[in-house]
Scaffold this motif. Structure first.
Motif: not given
Length: 425
Positions: A226-229, A255-267, A290-298, A335-336
């Motif tokens: 909840r405290e990214t960047g 760093l704490w980071l949140s990254c968006e990933v978009v999946a398509e029908e054909s993936d 810097r090292p980073a702890v990442v949440r991926l939002r799919l 990156v974790w």
């Protein structure tokens, strides 16, 4: 006579924050996170000594708990001694996490450090390195963890200084997501006659007003997703004519980071793997060494995505992704992946397709509740009532903050949409 000067404004150091929930992460990640708030303090002291800085102000929550750890206090003493040796004054207040009434070690602090008391707003002179009077610094500390009084109303200017800095740990205008401690209004601060309000309590950097400046620097090290960047502090430069320049500089060790990933029908699985790896590498570049702890939002659509949501395959993908990225002890910019959170477009489409039906009503309820803290608490409490009979689950439920409750409600709505649109129970 006004003289030019510079000071650092920092807040919410939360030294030696425990970073709970790290029992299953690699030791390299766990230890780096546990040291990160202390490393940020070291970087703060180094910046003040290295740069053309006259003094430092710290706006509360220096420590993470009222009964602050000995390690945190010793590191703070070391940093203060380093600043004293460089001729830098330090002015500080205690906040809700580290009220003055908490347990403290009997340590000797440099004469250049002044911590404001709890009985009344104090006033201290701040000098340039050349010995010229730069400003009056005002402050009051929390005596208890929960202060509901408007402390700002107690601040009053004292004549004799060319510039006035008010140090305050408070929630201005009821900033959402934070406890309403020492509540006050922005209009009240702007009209009080001070030149700079050095605030603490809100963990995002925000400039609420200019001339007079009302500023939150955010915390010095993110402590959760909840405290990214990048987190840090402000260098504040005051010119002879009174103009103020703010220069944010980073202090985060991780760093704490949140990254968006978009999946398509054909993936398929390979395409999804490529997208997840690409997102993780984007996070590595954003962390810039810097090292980073990442949440991926799919999110997106397709049978593969819905299977991840329904069958908890996201946990398997998370484990494999960590393995693909390599061991954290093999490189400094590791990156974790903290977790993969799955949502679907199909859930949203289902809500629109059956707007007047049960599924549409359910989705609308989940969406409105996830956007309102009080509603998400009420809905979650009602849905999880059977679980509260288990002590550990009850403790876990009570420990969820507003953002966590909202995410639980939103994810439950998404899962329900997938199952109900397939005819599931």
């Amino acid at each position: 006579m006004r003289v030019p000067f510079r000071f650092i404004h920092a807040a919410d150091l939360h030294l030696d924050s425990p970073f709970r929930g790290l029992s299953k992460v690699p030791s390299a990640v766990r230890e780096r996170l546990r040291d990160s708030t202390l490393t940020a303090l070291e970087r703060l002291a180094a910046a003040a000594c290295r740069d053309d800085i006259d003094f430092v102000v710290l706006a509360g929550d220096l420590y993470d708990t009222a009964d602050r750890s000995l390690r945190a206090q010793l590191r703070m003493q070391k940093a203060m001694e380093r600043l004293a040796a460089a001729g830098k004054q330090v002015f500080a207040v205690h906040g809700n996490h580290d009220p003055a009434g908490g347990r403290s070690a009997r340590l000797r602090w440099p004469d250049t450090v002044h911590v404001f008391g709890t009985e009344e707003v104090g006033c201290m002179p701040a000098y340039t390195r050349r010995g010229e009077l730069a400003a009056h610094v005002y402050g009051i500390s929390y005596g208890t963890p929960s202060v509901r009084d408007n402390l700002a109303s107690q601040y009053a200017l004292r004549a004799g200084a060319p510039f006035h800095i008010a140090l305050l740990h408070a929630n201005v205008d009821g900033q959402e997501g934070y406890d309403d401690y020492a509540p006050c209004r922005l209009a009240e601060l702007a009209g009080a006659g001070f030149d700079y309000w050095a605030l603490g309590h809100i963990h995002d950097r925000r400039v609420l007003h200019e001339y007079p400046h009302v500023v939150y620097p955010g915390n010095t090290q993110g402590r959760s997703i909840r405290e990214t960047g990048l987190k840090g502090a402000y260098r504040v430069s005051v010119a002879e004519g009174g103009s103020i320049d703010l220069d944010f500089f980073g202090l985060s060790d991780v760093l704490w980071l949140s990254c968006e990933v978009v999946a398509e029908e054909s993936d398929g699985e390979q395409r999804l793997k490529d997208k997840l790896l690409d997102a993780a590498e984007r996070a590595r570049r954003e962390a810039d060494g810097r090292p980073a702890v990442v949440r991926l939002r799919l999110s997106g659509s397709g049978a593969l995505l819905e299977r991840l949501l329904r069958d908890r395959e996201a946990e398997a993908w998370t484990a494999e992704l960590r393995d693909w990225l390599g061991a954290p002890d093999e490189r400094d910019d590791w990156v974790w992946v903290e977790r993969i959170v799955v949502g679907t477009r199909r859930a949203a489409l289902a809500g629109g397709a059956v707007e007047d039906g049960f599924l549409g009503e359910l989705l609308q309820l989940a969406a409105s509740a996830s956007a309102a803290p009080a509603a998400s608490r009420e809905l979650l409490d009602e849905a999880a009532e059977p679980l509260r009979r288990h002590p550990r689950l009850r403790q876990w439920l009570d420990g969820q903050d507003a953002a966590q409750r909202a995410e639980l409600v939103a994810r439950a709505g998404q899962l329900a949409a997938v199952l109900l649109s397939e005819g599931g129970e």
